[in-house]
Motif scaffolding. Sequence first.
Motif, PDB file in Angstrom:
ATOM      1  N   LYS A 116     -10.087 -14.308   8.222  1.00 55.42           N
ATOM      2  CA  LYS A 116      -9.283 -15.448   7.758  1.00 55.42           C
ATOM      3  C   LYS A 116     -10.178 -16.580   7.255  1.00 55.42           C
ATOM      4  CE  LYS A 116      -5.106 -13.880   8.355  1.00 55.42           C
ATOM      5  NZ  LYS A 116      -4.417 -13.309   7.185  1.00 55.42           N
ATOM      6  N   PHE A 124      -0.088 -10.835  22.513  1.00 52.72           N
ATOM      7  CA  PHE A 124       0.674 -11.623  21.530  1.00 52.72           C
ATOM      8  C   PHE A 124       1.789 -12.441  22.182  1.00 52.72           C
ATOM      9  CE2 PHE A 124       4.044 -12.249  18.401  1.00 52.72           C
ATOM     10  CZ  PHE A 124       3.322 -12.913  17.404  1.00 52.72           C
ATOM     11  N   THR A 175      -2.685 -17.266   6.260  1.00 50.52           N
ATOM     12  CA  THR A 175      -3.837 -17.268   7.150  1.00 50.52           C
ATOM     13  C   THR A 175      -3.429 -17.751   8.537  1.00 50.52           C
ATOM     14  OG1 THR A 175      -6.144 -18.025   7.342  1.00 50.52           O
ATOM     15  CG2 THR A 175      -4.565 -19.604   6.440  1.00 50.52           C
ATOM     16  N   PRO A 220       1.920 -18.233  15.092  1.00 51.49           N
ATOM     17  CA  PRO A 220       2.134 -16.834  15.470  1.00 51.49           C
ATOM     18  C   PRO A 220       3.599 -16.456  15.231  1.00 51.49           C
ATOM     19  CG  PRO A 220       1.186 -18.082  17.315  1.00 51.49           C
ATOM     20  CD  PRO A 220       1.430 -19.058  16.210  1.00 51.49           C
ATOM     21  N   ALA A 248       0.858  -1.192   0.000  1.00 55.01           N
ATOM     22  CA  ALA A 248       0.000   0.000   0.000  1.00 55.01           C
ATOM     23  C   ALA A 248       0.894   1.242   0.000  1.00 55.01           C
ATOM     24  CB  ALA A 248      -0.892  -0.016   1.228  1.00 55.01           C
TER      25      ALA A 248
HETATM   26  P1  NAI Z   1       3.293  -7.390   8.306  1.00 56.72           P
HETATM   27  O1  NAI Z   1       2.681  -6.315   9.125  1.00 56.72           O
HETATM   28  O2  NAI Z   1       4.748  -7.367   8.105  1.00 56.72           O
HETATM   29  O3  NAI Z   1       2.550  -7.500   6.882  1.00 56.72           O
HETATM   30  C1  NAI Z   1       1.219  -7.087   6.651  1.00 56.72           C
HETATM   31  C2  NAI Z   1       1.242  -6.318   5.359  1.00 56.72           C
HETATM   32  O4  NAI Z   1      -0.075  -5.970   4.897  1.00 56.72           O
HETATM   33  C3  NAI Z   1       2.035  -4.996   5.480  1.00 56.72           C
HETATM   34  O5  NAI Z   1       3.104  -4.985   4.570  1.00 56.72           O
HETATM   35  C4  NAI Z   1       0.984  -3.964   5.132  1.00 56.72           C
HETATM   36  O6  NAI Z   1       1.524  -2.795   4.542  1.00 56.72           O
HETATM   37  C5  NAI Z   1       0.102  -4.752   4.181  1.00 56.72           C
HETATM   38  N1  NAI Z   1      -1.171  -4.071   3.905  1.00 56.72           N
HETATM   39  C6  NAI Z   1      -2.053  -3.575   4.822  1.00 56.72           C
HETATM   40  N2  NAI Z   1      -3.066  -2.957   4.182  1.00 56.72           N
HETATM   41  C7  NAI Z   1      -2.824  -3.087   2.844  1.00 56.72           C
HETATM   42  C8  NAI Z   1      -3.511  -2.659   1.678  1.00 56.72           C
HETATM   43  N3  NAI Z   1      -4.666  -1.973   1.742  1.00 56.72           N
HETATM   44  N4  NAI Z   1      -2.979  -2.955   0.461  1.00 56.72           N
HETATM   45  C9  NAI Z   1      -1.805  -3.637   0.367  1.00 56.72           C
HETATM   46  N5  NAI Z   1      -1.121  -4.069   1.444  1.00 56.72           N
HETATM   47  C10 NAI Z   1      -1.625  -3.793   2.671  1.00 56.72           C
HETATM   48  O7  NAI Z   1       2.862  -8.757   9.068  1.00 56.72           O
HETATM   49  P2  NAI Z   1       2.933 -10.305   8.663  1.00 56.72           P
HETATM   50  O8  NAI Z   1       2.758 -11.048   9.928  1.00 56.72           O
HETATM   51  O9  NAI Z   1       4.122 -10.567   7.812  1.00 56.72           O
HETATM   52  O10 NAI Z   1       1.590 -10.516   7.832  1.00 56.72           O
HETATM   53  C11 NAI Z   1       1.527 -11.159   6.594  1.00 56.72           C
HETATM   54  C12 NAI Z   1       0.358 -12.109   6.526  1.00 56.72           C
HETATM   55  O11 NAI Z   1       0.597 -13.228   7.400  1.00 56.72           O
HETATM   56  C13 NAI Z   1      -0.985 -11.517   6.952  1.00 56.72           C
HETATM   57  O12 NAI Z   1      -2.016 -12.042   6.124  1.00 56.72           O
HETATM   58  C14 NAI Z   1      -1.127 -12.063   8.360  1.00 56.72           C
HETATM   59  O13 NAI Z   1      -2.469 -12.086   8.799  1.00 56.72           O
HETATM   60  C15 NAI Z   1      -0.572 -13.468   8.135  1.00 56.72           C
HETATM   61  N6  NAI Z   1      -0.258 -14.198   9.353  1.00 56.72           N
HETATM   62  C16 NAI Z   1       0.544 -13.633  10.309  1.00 56.72           C
HETATM   63  C17 NAI Z   1       0.802 -14.302  11.480  1.00 56.72           C
HETATM   64  C18 NAI Z   1       1.608 -13.654  12.555  1.00 56.72           C
HETATM   65  O14 NAI Z   1       1.535 -14.102  13.715  1.00 56.72           O
HETATM   66  N7  NAI Z   1       2.389 -12.642  12.248  1.00 56.72           N
HETATM   67  C19 NAI Z   1       0.260 -15.669  11.737  1.00 56.72           C
HETATM   68  C20 NAI Z   1      -0.523 -16.199  10.641  1.00 56.72           C
HETATM   69  C21 NAI Z   1      -0.775 -15.472   9.507  1.00 56.72           C
END
Ligand code: NAI
Length: 273
Positions: free
Chosen positions: A167, A208, A149, A196, A42
């Motif tokens: 999710k 968390f 997810t 996580p 974004a």
């Molecule tokens: P992160 O915060 O590094 O990544 C999330 C990303 O989503 C960011 O880069 C953010 O800029 C982007 N984003 C938000 N709104 C947006 C939009 N409108 N358009 C484009 N991009 C947008 O965190 P993480 O943990 O690497 O997250 C990545 C995926 O992994 C997510 O789907 C999260 O739910 C999933 N996930 C994360 C876990 C965790 O414990 N961190 C566990 C299981 C799944």
Amino acid sequence: MSFNLLKGKKGIIFGALDPNSIAWKTAERVHEEGGEFVLTNAPIAMRMGQIDQLASKTGSHIIPADATNLEDLENLVEKSMELLGGKIDFVLHSIGMSVNVRKGRAYTDQNYDWTQKGTDVSAMSFHKTMQTLYKKDAMNEWGSIVALTYMAAQRVFPDYNDMADNKAYLESIARSFGYFFGRDKKVRVNTISQSPTPTTAGQGVKGFDGFIAYAEKMSPLGNATALDCANYTVTLFSDLTKRVTLQNLYNDGGFSNMGVSDAVMDTFVENQE
Ligand code: NAI
């Protein structure tokens, strides 16, 4: 360790914000395996994040796109094909955000404008991305699309709030769109359900630290790291998994099939004394 599993493959990676991001680690591993890609995030995240460093390290271009905005997505897909010189082989959707979580609003007291925003960003954006790729016939045959997810889609984790519903919706979109993408374009669509992980999005969830420590104690192999997730995604982008599709695949050290572990039981018994 590199096996050239993605040599000659081209893709789009959403969601690399900083070096902790799962998408960041994935971009590094895909690069090591010979894949070429466009990085996207974004526009607001571009200003806050460090994506330029990742782009120069991996020799990639950056195309900003709000994943809820169809015009942005159309531009992203068209420009990516121009820059990469052809159709796309792999896409990582690594996007999640809940305004209710961010602002500390309880699941039983939702602000529905925020709920809708979170659903659009975290789940519907996956449909929008796939519909854009599908309509533009932008994917090569035997291409692979992965979204990330969490197991709160199946089981109750109270503090995960409305992200649990997002999710569940995301995983359903993977199956439903995966059918059409498989039938019409021979493209596979899967979700990885990740442990996580300490990232910006992960650490936004209330409690968390307890969450991650509990999962670590419950899982026979311990929590899967962001690098583990990146490696799993590489296999799903490679030709070694050509007929794996419509799946929700757990990358969680065994957590999802546990009832209780000795380590958790020990803590419980100690606390009773
Ligand atoms: P992160 O915060 O590094 O990544 C999330 C990303 O989503 C960011 O880069 C953010 O800029 C982007 N984003 C938000 N709104 C947006 C939009 N409108 N358009 C484009 N991009 C947008 O965190 P993480 O943990 O690497 O997250 C990545 C995926 O992994 C997510 O789907 C999260 O739910 C999933 N996930 C994360 C876990 C965790 O414990 N961190 C566990 C299981 C799944």
